[in-house]
Scaffold this motif. Structure first.
Motif, short mmCIF file in Angstrom:
data_model
loop_
_atom_site.label_atom_id
_atom_site.label_comp_id
_atom_site.label_asym_id
_atom_site.label_seq_id
_atom_site.Cartn_x
_atom_site.Cartn_y
_atom_site.Cartn_z
N HIS A 41 0.84 -1.19 0.00
CA HIS A 41 0.00 0.00 0.00
C HIS A 41 0.88 1.25 0.00
O HIS A 41 1.98 1.25 0.57
N PRO A 42 0.43 2.34 -0.64
CA PRO A 42 1.23 3.58 -0.65
C PRO A 42 1.63 4.06 0.74
O PRO A 42 2.74 4.60 0.91
N SER A 43 0.78 3.88 1.74
CA SER A 43 1.12 4.33 3.09
C SER A 43 2.31 3.55 3.65
O SER A 43 3.12 4.10 4.41
N GLU A 44 2.45 2.27 3.29
CA GLU A 44 3.60 1.48 3.73
C GLU A 44 4.88 1.98 3.08
O GLU A 44 5.92 2.11 3.74
N ILE A 45 4.81 2.25 1.78
CA ILE A 45 5.98 2.75 1.05
C ILE A 45 6.40 4.11 1.60
O ILE A 45 7.59 4.35 1.84
N MET A 46 5.44 4.99 1.81
CA MET A 46 5.75 6.32 2.34
C MET A 46 6.35 6.24 3.73
O MET A 46 7.30 6.97 4.05
N THR A 47 5.84 5.35 4.57
CA THR A 47 6.36 5.21 5.94
C THR A 47 7.82 4.79 5.93
O THR A 47 8.64 5.33 6.68
#
Length: 295
Positions: A41-47
């Motif tokens: 998920h994009p939130s995982e990549i951003m984190t």
């Protein structure tokens, strides 16, 4: 571990609101033909990108393989291989930009402006540098010549970033000021490189008092004692620039694409914005006339 959960929850809450709207916009405008969910998920990549700029690692590959892959594999069950992860990171460039906009501070009536160099290679390698050919430019600051970009920042007295812009290294420091100061109020302080009567008059029409240091060969002019004190406190934005480069690691010479460069800068800026303790000035406002005074 607490920091990981806290950052992920905040980023994920943002992505749940932003990603659907952004994807619909891209489909309507024809920028994207289909909506396909990736493995991560994009939130995982951003984190993960943000955590790197909060770590002591100087190289993202070692951070990913030696830290995330070993210690946090259970927290990211769909973790990608390093090569695949690097190839999908450009997909979160727009969400990172929007997330950074959400983290900006609010004007307090006291603001400081400065620029810092973002060199992309050593001066000796400029003739054979190809990654940023035609984009990066040679520039000069107080430390000498460099090849790359400039990061222009406006911060308040609490150390919060109010506005920013990245320009080629040869850009005049005064060029982005009008754009960056649109939402400001009160006083804006800069160094000698921002001297311009025309610029000061333009900002005054928008209700901003632009105050800069004077050159030695200029005639002395009357200046309020408070403004003299604030000009001496400009070290706050220089301290922030130093933290962005040394702690948040927004500058290095290992970029392989312009998107990788932007991801590095955005990740470092977001990591700084999420810091609990930022460089700040102890300023309070008097109850009589609501004027700022040093605490």
């Amino acid at each position: 571990m607490d920091k990981l959960v806290e950052i992920f929850c905040d980023v994920d809450d943002f992505c749940r609101l932003f990603i659907p709207q952004w994807e619909c916009f891209c489909l309507e405008k024809g920028y994207r033909q289909r909506r396909r969910q990736g493995r991560m998920h994009p939130s995982e990549i951003m984190t993960i990108l943000i955590l790197f700029h909060m770590s002591h690692y100087r190289d993202f590959k070692h951070f990913y393989l030696k830290h995330i892959w070993i210690h946090y594999h259970n927290d990211f069950p769909t973790l990608l291989s390093y090569t695949r992860f690097v190839s999908v990171t450009p997909s979160v460039l727009v969400p990172l930009c929007s997330y950074l906009t959400q983290l900006k501070g609010k004007p307090t009536g006291l603001a400081f402006v400065d620029s810092t160099s973002l060199a992309v290679c050593h001066n000796i390698r400029i003739p054979r540098h190809q990654v940023f050919a035609g984009i990066a430019q040679r520039g000069k600051n107080s430390m000498g010549w460099f090849y790359g970009f400039k990061l222009h920042l406006i911060v308040n007295h609490q150390g919060e970033i109010l506005a920013l812009k990245v320009t080629p290294g040869n850009a005049d420091d005064r060029e982005p000021i009008r754009e960056l100061s649109k939402e400001l109020t009160g006083s804006l302080y800069g160094d000698k490189g921002y001297l311009s009567r025309e610029l000061a008059d333009d900002l005054a029409q928008n209700g901003i008092t632009f105050i800069t240091k004077k050159r030695c060969n200029m005639k002395a002019s009357a200046q309020a004692e408070w403004d003299k004190v604030m000009l001496k406190k400009r070290f706050i934005i220089e301290t922030i620039n130093g933290q962005l480069k040394l702690s948040s690691q927004i500058e290095h010479s290992r970029h392989r694409s312009i998107k990788g460069f932007l991801l590095t800068v955005l990740g470092g800026l977001i990591a700084y914005c999420l810091k609990l303790k930022k460089p700040s000035l102890k300023v309070c406002y008097s109850e009589e006339d609501n004027c700022p005074v040093m605490a």
